[in-house]
Design a protein around this motif. Structure first.
Motif, PDB file in Angstrom:
ATOM      1  N   GLN A   1      13.074 110.824 -62.145  1.00 11.66           N
ATOM      2  CA  GLN A   1      12.818 111.038 -63.569  1.00 11.66           C
ATOM      3  C   GLN A   1      11.316 111.154 -63.845  1.00 11.66           C
ATOM      4  O   GLN A   1      10.884 111.956 -64.677  1.00 11.66           O
TER       5      GLN A   1
ATOM      6  N   GLU B   1      16.171 106.944 -58.415  1.00 14.42           N
ATOM      7  CA  GLU B   1      16.548 107.685 -59.619  1.00 14.42           C
ATOM      8  C   GLU B   1      15.411 107.672 -60.644  1.00 14.42           C
ATOM      9  O   GLU B   1      15.119 108.686 -61.288  1.00 14.42           O
ATOM     10  N   GLU B   2      14.747 106.527 -60.781  1.00 12.54           N
ATOM     11  CA  GLU B   2      13.618 106.434 -61.708  1.00 12.54           C
ATOM     12  C   GLU B   2      12.465 107.306 -61.225  1.00 12.54           C
ATOM     13  O   GLU B   2      11.789 107.964 -62.023  1.00 12.54           O
TER      14      GLU B   2
ATOM     15  N   VAL C   1      21.094 114.732 -60.455  1.00 11.88           N
ATOM     16  CA  VAL C   1      20.045 113.831 -59.974  1.00 11.88           C
ATOM     17  C   VAL C   1      20.647 112.586 -59.338  1.00 11.88           C
ATOM     18  O   VAL C   1      20.184 112.110 -58.300  1.00 11.88           O
TER      19      VAL C   1
ATOM     20  N   TYR D   1      12.558 116.555 -60.251  1.00  9.54           N
ATOM     21  CA  TYR D   1      13.566 116.773 -59.205  1.00  9.54           C
ATOM     22  C   TYR D   1      12.967 117.419 -57.958  1.00  9.54           C
ATOM     23  O   TYR D   1      13.152 116.949 -56.847  1.00  9.54           O
TER      24      TYR D   1
END
Length: 200
Positions: free
Chosen positions: A52, A48-49, A12, A56
């Motif tokens: 999450q 990135e958050e 990720v 993905y």
């Protein structure tokens, strides 16, 4: 971007770093993620958050779609309403993904990308054939003619055909390109793209 996100084994963080390296793409993705379409409990502050929170695959599909869209002019200007076009495109993508998630089918997860990009041929016309597309719009509105027919008459080809050609150029799955090619027409057949066309 499409090659990177097609490999689910890529960490990720690597995907987030790739998106983050493109400031404009990163900004656009966070705007969409936090716009209300995904109904997050709290806004995402980073790519990135967002990965999450949304998962993905959803973020990859959004990234691919917006990355491909960046090939065309997206700034407002002239009679074409870019803001309305993007809002409608995002709605198409989100709706297509939502419908697919409720169906007991094996439709591809990247149906979001198809919904988002199904009218990408329109942007091609706006950028490269603005006068001809303007003429097609006039014919469509003035004579109550279907836009696809007006495009064929004024330009010689419609936006669905252009969209399918772009999908091929970008090396997206043929199934998705076939769905874009005929998304204005429901055909009573059993071709692989039929399920996606029905959703679109």
């Amino acid at each position: 971007m499409a090659q990177l996100t097609s490999d689910l084994s890529v960490p990720v963080k690597d995907v987030a770093d790739r998106i983050g390296s493109d400031a404009e793409l990163s900004k656009k993705m966070l705007e969409v993620v936090n716009s209300g379409f995904y109904k997050l409990a709290a806004p995402a502050s980073s790519i990135e958050e967002a990965i999450q929170l949304l998962g993905y695959k959803k973020m990859c599909n959004l990234g691919v779609g917006l990355d491909l869209i960046s090939h065309f002019l997206t700034e407002a200007g002239g009679p074409f309403d870019h803001a309305r076009f993007w809002e409608r495109s995002i709605c198409h993508g989100v709706a297509a993904a939502a419908i697919t998630s409720k169906l007991p089918s094996d439709l591809p997860a990247d149906v979001f990308t198809v919904g988002l990009l199904q009218d990408i041929g329109v942007l091609f016309f706006v950028q490269y054939k603005p006068l001809e597309y303007g003429s097609a719009l006039g014919v469509s509105k003035g004579q109550s003619t279907h836009m696809v027919l007006a495009e064929q008459d004024s330009i010689g080809v419609d936006h669905a055909k252009i969209g399918a050609l772009l999908f091929r150029k970008w090396k997206l799955p043929k199934l998705l390109g076939d769905a874009v090619l005929s998304h204005h027409y429901y055909e009573a057949d059993k071709t692989p793209a039929r399920g996606i066309k029905t959703i679109l």
